[in-house]
Write a protein that holds these residues in place. Sequence first.
Motif, mmCIF file in Angstrom:
data_model
loop_
_atom_site.group_PDB
_atom_site.id
_atom_site.type_symbol
_atom_site.label_atom_id
_atom_site.label_comp_id
_atom_site.label_asym_id
_atom_site.label_seq_id
_atom_site.Cartn_x
_atom_site.Cartn_y
_atom_site.Cartn_z
ATOM 1 N N VAL A 2 0.854 -1.185 0.000
ATOM 2 C CA VAL A 2 0.000 0.000 0.000
ATOM 3 C C VAL A 2 0.887 1.231 0.000
ATOM 4 N N SER A 3 0.323 2.342 -0.475
ATOM 5 C CA SER A 3 1.123 3.558 -0.578
ATOM 6 C C SER A 3 1.032 4.426 0.667
ATOM 7 N N ALA A 4 -0.123 4.368 1.391
ATOM 8 C CA ALA A 4 -0.321 5.246 2.545
ATOM 9 C C ALA A 4 0.503 4.760 3.731
ATOM 10 N N GLN A 5 1.209 5.675 4.359
ATOM 11 C CA GLN A 5 1.977 5.368 5.555
ATOM 12 C C GLN A 5 1.149 5.768 6.767
ATOM 13 N N LEU A 6 0.871 4.807 7.632
ATOM 14 C CA LEU A 6 0.095 5.076 8.834
ATOM 15 C C LEU A 6 0.956 5.747 9.898
ATOM 16 N N ASP A 217 -11.912 15.614 18.688
ATOM 17 C CA ASP A 217 -12.995 16.128 17.853
ATOM 18 C C ASP A 217 -14.068 15.056 17.838
ATOM 19 N N GLY A 218 -14.970 15.117 18.815
ATOM 20 C CA GLY A 218 -15.931 14.045 18.982
ATOM 21 C C GLY A 218 -15.272 12.875 19.683
ATOM 22 N N PRO A 219 -15.973 11.744 19.784
ATOM 23 C CA PRO A 219 -15.453 10.616 20.564
ATOM 24 C C PRO A 219 -14.364 9.825 19.873
ATOM 25 N N ALA A 220 -14.160 10.009 18.570
ATOM 26 C CA ALA A 220 -13.291 9.089 17.834
ATOM 27 C C ALA A 220 -11.983 9.692 17.360
ATOM 28 N N ASP A 221 -11.948 10.965 17.039
ATOM 29 C CA ASP A 221 -10.784 11.515 16.351
ATOM 30 C C ASP A 221 -9.925 12.371 17.263
ATOM 31 N N ALA A 234 -6.166 12.987 11.224
ATOM 32 C CA ALA A 234 -7.034 12.339 12.198
ATOM 33 C C ALA A 234 -6.372 11.057 12.700
ATOM 34 N N ILE A 235 -6.200 10.972 14.008
ATOM 35 C CA ILE A 235 -5.644 9.790 14.654
ATOM 36 C C ILE A 235 -6.768 9.165 15.480
ATOM 37 N N GLU A 279 -7.187 -5.078 9.931
ATOM 38 C CA GLU A 279 -8.235 -4.098 10.217
ATOM 39 C C GLU A 279 -7.692 -2.673 10.117
ATOM 40 N N LEU A 280 -6.482 -2.445 10.605
ATOM 41 C CA LEU A 280 -5.903 -1.105 10.537
ATOM 42 C C LEU A 280 -5.629 -0.697 9.095
ATOM 43 N N LEU A 281 -5.259 -1.649 8.268
ATOM 44 C CA LEU A 281 -5.003 -1.349 6.857
ATOM 45 C C LEU A 281 -6.267 -0.940 6.120
ATOM 46 N N GLY A 282 -7.421 -1.343 6.644
ATOM 47 C CA GLY A 282 -8.671 -1.029 5.970
ATOM 48 C C GLY A 282 -9.325 0.248 6.447
ATOM 49 N N GLY A 283 -8.653 1.023 7.300
ATOM 50 C CA GLY A 283 -9.245 2.234 7.849
ATOM 51 C C GLY A 283 -9.159 3.415 6.901
ATOM 52 N N ASP A 284 -9.859 4.493 7.270
ATOM 53 C CA ASP A 284 -9.852 5.701 6.435
ATOM 54 C C ASP A 284 -9.347 6.914 7.205
#
Length: 341
Positions: A2-6, A217-221, A234-235, A279-284
Amino acid sequence: MVSAQLHLSAAIDGAGHHPAAWRVSAVEPAALFTSGHYLRHAKLAEAASLDFVTLDDSFALQPGGADVVRGRLDALLTLAAIAPVTRGIGLVPTVTTTHTEPFHVSTSVATLDYASRGRAGVLVKPSLSDAEAAHFGRRPAPSPEDAAAENADVLDVITRLWDSWEDDAIIRDAATGRFIDRDKLHYVDFEGRFFSVKGPSITPRPPQGHPVTFAYDGPADVLLTGERVPGAKAIEPITVLLAPTEEAAHERKRVLDDLHPWQPEGRSFVGTPSRLAEELLGGDVDGYLIRPAVLPDDLALFTAETVPALRAAGAFRSEYAGTTLREHLGLGVAANQYQGA
């Protein structure tokens, strides 16, 4: 590949994120009140080249009753204590902005940036409870709307104060006896609803210019700039409970929940390290804040097995490419808003 670096980070709070973690962890409860405990887990994260670790804080005791860990060390002071003996990992304490002077927040985080040689961040969080307000007795707890507005003002002011010294303000001219160039120190002259700050800071501009600021920023980000602005990242926090097999992971969860029934806030994962990687690879999102259910168990499995799987997929670096937290996160140079003014 994949190209995106987490971006990967870890929470190192107490004995772990699950309220019953202290009852099954190999960590002695007394160790939770030593800097060495947090150093060991920061070094575990650092050995895997994670971007940063977080340490939570609050003006209130942890909720949950007598069977949970009660009491905490000051997060910023604890991370300042371990800063000189870490080398790559970013250090991000939570700082409560309500009831705390923005000037003190600014100088304390700037000092952490000096102690860590450019690896400081800060997660700013307001306080909404009457019990916390009663510790200070200066004003009642704010409404959620006022708390959010004040938090935004604090982010604005601490950045102004970091900029109030230009990078070359210290001249150390022994011949003339001038240590600083006063023309390169600036008043910030902030006037707002909640406080006013004259400035300049008493602490020179931090090594990073701007230590990295985070806000929920809200409960998730968690956003790196504290706001949804261009370039913000966003983490997402995710509570993880891992084992070599799915059955073993769910058995660990059953044991913990029998000791203290608990539903984690936000996203959670129970399973194997390899399935977590998938699962982490499939996140946005741009990255994840891993909240180990039990320390060191879940952090050790994450760094030993999940991180290599992410590297094999081309989603995480093999070593630090820079020396500062801003470099780890791919943030640009922080411009000084007063430079040349």
